[in-house]
Design a protein around this motif. Sequence first.
Motif, PDB file in Angstrom:
ATOM      1  N   ASN A 355       0.836  -1.202   0.000  1.00 13.58           N
ATOM      2  CA  ASN A 355       0.000   0.000   0.000  1.00 13.58           C
ATOM      3  C   ASN A 355       0.876   1.259   0.000  1.00 13.58           C
ATOM      4  O   ASN A 355       2.056   1.208   0.319  1.00 13.58           O
ATOM      5  CB  ASN A 355      -0.901   0.011   1.237  1.00 13.58           C
ATOM      6  CG  ASN A 355      -2.166  -0.805   1.042  1.00 13.58           C
ATOM      7  OD1 ASN A 355      -2.351  -1.447  -0.001  1.00 13.58           O
ATOM      8  ND2 ASN A 355      -3.031  -0.790   2.042  1.00 13.58           N
ATOM      9  N   TYR A 356       0.237   2.364  -0.345  1.00 12.15           N
ATOM     10  CA  TYR A 356       0.968   3.630  -0.421  1.00 12.15           C
ATOM     11  C   TYR A 356       0.814   4.444   0.860  1.00 12.15           C
ATOM     12  O   TYR A 356      -0.235   4.402   1.507  1.00 12.15           O
ATOM     13  CB  TYR A 356       0.446   4.460  -1.604  1.00 12.15           C
ATOM     14  CG  TYR A 356       0.961   4.012  -2.963  1.00 12.15           C
ATOM     15  CD1 TYR A 356       1.533   2.752  -3.149  1.00 12.15           C
ATOM     16  CD2 TYR A 356       0.872   4.868  -4.059  1.00 12.15           C
ATOM     17  CE1 TYR A 356       2.002   2.360  -4.391  1.00 12.15           C
ATOM     18  CE2 TYR A 356       1.332   4.479  -5.303  1.00 12.15           C
ATOM     19  CZ  TYR A 356       1.898   3.226  -5.463  1.00 12.15           C
ATOM     20  OH  TYR A 356       2.352   2.845  -6.692  1.00 12.15           O
ATOM     21  N   VAL A 357       1.866   5.184   1.167  1.00 13.40           N
ATOM     22  CA  VAL A 357       1.826   6.140   2.273  1.00 13.40           C
ATOM     23  C   VAL A 357       2.236   7.497   1.704  1.00 13.40           C
ATOM     24  O   VAL A 357       3.305   7.619   1.100  1.00 13.40           O
ATOM     25  CB  VAL A 357       2.804   5.723   3.407  1.00 13.40           C
ATOM     26  CG1 VAL A 357       2.868   6.805   4.484  1.00 13.40           C
ATOM     27  CG2 VAL A 357       2.392   4.384   4.015  1.00 13.40           C
ATOM     28  N   LEU A 358       1.382   8.494   1.877  1.00 12.91           N
ATOM     29  CA  LEU A 358       1.715   9.845   1.420  1.00 12.91           C
ATOM     30  C   LEU A 358       2.263  10.634   2.606  1.00 12.91           C
ATOM     31  O   LEU A 358       1.688  10.593   3.694  1.00 12.91           O
ATOM     32  CB  LEU A 358       0.484  10.567   0.875  1.00 12.91           C
ATOM     33  CG  LEU A 358      -0.367   9.836  -0.162  1.00 12.91           C
ATOM     34  CD1 LEU A 358      -1.462  10.764  -0.689  1.00 12.91           C
ATOM     35  CD2 LEU A 358       0.492   9.332  -1.300  1.00 12.91           C
ATOM     36  N   ILE A 359       3.348  11.311   2.398  1.00 16.42           N
ATOM     37  CA  ILE A 359       3.970  12.089   3.468  1.00 16.42           C
ATOM     38  C   ILE A 359       3.787  13.568   3.130  1.00 16.42           C
ATOM     39  O   ILE A 359       4.334  14.062   2.136  1.00 16.42           O
ATOM     40  CB  ILE A 359       5.458  11.725   3.623  1.00 16.42           C
ATOM     41  CG1 ILE A 359       5.592  10.198   3.789  1.00 16.42           C
ATOM     42  CG2 ILE A 359       6.082  12.473   4.803  1.00 16.42           C
ATOM     43  CD1 ILE A 359       7.008   9.672   3.646  1.00 16.42           C
ATOM     44  N   LEU A 360       2.978  14.242   3.949  1.00 10.84           N
ATOM     45  CA  LEU A 360       2.611  15.626   3.642  1.00 10.84           C
ATOM     46  C   LEU A 360       3.717  16.611   4.023  1.00 10.84           C
ATOM     47  O   LEU A 360       4.578  16.310   4.864  1.00 10.84           O
ATOM     48  CB  LEU A 360       1.310  15.984   4.369  1.00 10.84           C
ATOM     49  CG  LEU A 360       0.115  15.057   4.091  1.00 10.84           C
ATOM     50  CD1 LEU A 360      -1.125  15.526   4.861  1.00 10.84           C
ATOM     51  CD2 LEU A 360      -0.184  14.974   2.593  1.00 10.84           C
ATOM     52  N   SER A 361       3.668  17.786   3.429  1.00  8.83           N
ATOM     53  CA  SER A 361       4.615  18.873   3.741  1.00  8.83           C
ATOM     54  C   SER A 361       6.068  18.425   3.654  1.00  8.83           C
ATOM     55  O   SER A 361       6.882  18.719   4.532  1.00  8.83           O
ATOM     56  CB  SER A 361       4.348  19.432   5.148  1.00  8.83           C
ATOM     57  OG  SER A 361       3.084  20.012   5.219  1.00  8.83           O
ATOM     58  N   SER A 362       6.388  17.699   2.601  1.00 10.58           N
ATOM     59  CA  SER A 362       7.748  17.152   2.515  1.00 10.58           C
ATOM     60  C   SER A 362       8.553  17.740   1.350  1.00 10.58           C
ATOM     61  O   SER A 362       9.481  17.119   0.858  1.00 10.58           O
ATOM     62  CB  SER A 362       7.679  15.627   2.407  1.00 10.58           C
ATOM     63  OG  SER A 362       6.851  15.260   1.317  1.00 10.58           O
ATOM     64  N   GLY A 363       8.227  18.985   0.976  1.00  8.25           N
ATOM     65  CA  GLY A 363       8.914  19.584  -0.168  1.00  8.25           C
ATOM     66  C   GLY A 363      10.213  20.301   0.160  1.00  8.25           C
ATOM     67  O   GLY A 363      10.940  20.722  -0.740  1.00  8.25           O
ATOM     68  N   ALA A 364      10.537  20.459   1.465  1.00 10.42           N
ATOM     69  CA  ALA A 364      11.754  21.206   1.830  1.00 10.42           C
ATOM     70  C   ALA A 364      12.702  20.362   2.658  1.00 10.42           C
ATOM     71  O   ALA A 364      12.262  19.622   3.544  1.00 10.42           O
ATOM     72  CB  ALA A 364      11.395  22.463   2.629  1.00 10.42           C
ATOM     73  N   TYR A 365      13.984  20.500   2.413  1.00 12.59           N
ATOM     74  CA  TYR A 365      15.025  19.793   3.171  1.00 12.59           C
ATOM     75  C   TYR A 365      14.776  18.287   3.190  1.00 12.59           C
ATOM     76  O   TYR A 365      14.940  17.631   4.220  1.00 12.59           O
ATOM     77  CB  TYR A 365      15.143  20.363   4.596  1.00 12.59           C
ATOM     78  CG  TYR A 365      15.436  21.847   4.587  1.00 12.59           C
ATOM     79  CD1 TYR A 365      16.654  22.317   4.102  1.00 12.59           C
ATOM     80  CD2 TYR A 365      14.497  22.775   5.033  1.00 12.59           C
ATOM     81  CE1 TYR A 365      16.930  23.671   4.065  1.00 12.59           C
ATOM     82  CE2 TYR A 365      14.765  24.139   4.995  1.00 12.59           C
ATOM     83  CZ  TYR A 365      15.986  24.574   4.514  1.00 12.59           C
ATOM     84  OH  TYR A 365      16.258  25.919   4.477  1.00 12.59           O
ATOM     85  N   THR A 366      14.342  17.769   2.081  1.00 11.78           N
ATOM     86  CA  THR A 366      14.145  16.319   1.975  1.00 11.78           C
ATOM     87  C   THR A 366      15.067  15.784   0.881  1.00 11.78           C
ATOM     88  O   THR A 366      16.120  15.229   1.182  1.00 11.78           O
ATOM     89  CB  THR A 366      12.664  15.986   1.701  1.00 11.78           C
ATOM     90  OG1 THR A 366      12.166  16.789   0.628  1.00 11.78           O
ATOM     91  CG2 THR A 366      11.822  16.213   2.943  1.00 11.78           C
ATOM     92  N   ILE A 367      14.697  16.060  -0.376  1.00 13.49           N
ATOM     93  CA  ILE A 367      15.549  15.602  -1.479  1.00 13.49           C
ATOM     94  C   ILE A 367      16.926  16.271  -1.393  1.00 13.49           C
ATOM     95  O   ILE A 367      17.948  15.656  -1.694  1.00 13.49           O
ATOM     96  CB  ILE A 367      14.885  15.905  -2.844  1.00 13.49           C
ATOM     97  CG1 ILE A 367      13.556  15.148  -2.971  1.00 13.49           C
ATOM     98  CG2 ILE A 367      15.822  15.563  -3.993  1.00 13.49           C
ATOM     99  CD1 ILE A 367      13.650  13.643  -2.955  1.00 13.49           C
TER     100      ILE A 367
END
Length: 384
Positions: A355-367
């Motif tokens: 199954n999928y898990v979406l991780i919210l607010s993850s656009g900064a300091y991640t990649i």
Amino acid sequence: MNHRFRITKDHTRITPKSTIQKAIDFIRETDLEPPFLLMDKAKVRQKVHAIGKNIRNAEVYYAVKANPDIEVLKLINSLGIGFEIASEGEMSVLESIGVTSDRMITSNPIKTFRFLRMAAESGVDYFSYDSAAEVDKMREYTPGAHVYVRLTVPNEGSEWPLSKKFGVEVDEAEELLLLAKKKGLNPVGITFHVGSQCTNMYNWNSALDKAKDLWDRADRAGIKLSLLNIGGGYPIRYTKDVVGIPAIEKNINRAIYQKFPKKTRIFIEPGRSVVADAGIFVSKVSGKTSRGDEKWLSIDVGVFNGLMESIGGIKYSYVVEGSREIKKWTLAGPSCDSFDVIEKNILLPEPAIGNYVLILSSGAYTISYASEFNGFSIPKTILI
Ligand SMILES: *Cc1c(COP(=O)(O)O)cnc(C)c1O
């Protein structure tokens, strides 16, 4: 594939329904294998338009380190703001998309020789510093450049404090402004950073008080400053509500208006607040086990390939595909290192393997933090 997600108020409090829905539509139409990071273009646009709106004479420079994806940078570039950079890599990617050096500043107080040389050759003209050694370097590579001194300010209430690494107290800052002038640089201002994800609005007030003290002392010593760079720090919602940008900026603007000359140029260097809440990681459940009393859930994004900030205390919100039954989990990433635990004692619905898990607010300091440790590739970024 028809993945089913149950979106609750707890999710839409963090990320607008429109953004979550766009991500789900993308997932349903693609056969791309997770993990990947989706970035909502509309949300980035909206944030860029909001930032600086309530501060007089504001100029906005996006802090590239928060998310240096080339498509994200192209989008931000198209919105007309500038960029805050710290390295030759950040500079090269900006040059490759046509950003000119007059739209770049660097607030890294200690620059590598390689970067300084490249910035000088390209004509970057605004630099921060907090030491005499840096004055000597800039004097050699960027004579006459506009420079601003970094003050240390309280970082209480910031979830990602930065103050211990850079900045000096007022006395030393005054000496450094005088030194810069003496050595042929052009000392124009002051900068500080209240800490990243700063949820205490009054941090800016104490920082501005300190900056005002320095400003007046410089004035008495014969240096007329004209620039105040208030750094980054605007917070976004991860699991909790935070003060909104308009309220933060109105408070800052009021303090600036009371303390500084009307014509003062104000630089803002937002990173997290531009990109974080536009991002949703799409990950897949690869394992479930019980170890003693603990139930472990393993997903394909972890501390090393995207969720590094979780070890510094950032807690994300998750949308889980699966049953309605809520259980307590230890959430782990894919690598074999015991550091790769994203969060303990987290309540989530029980998913099935795959199954999928979406991780919210993850656009900064991640990649931007991600590595290929243990051979797991860095998730691709896709704009939606
Ligand atoms: C990282 C950084 C920023 C961006 O900070 P955010 O908290 O992400 O807004 C701004 N300025 C400097 C000098 C930085 O190092």
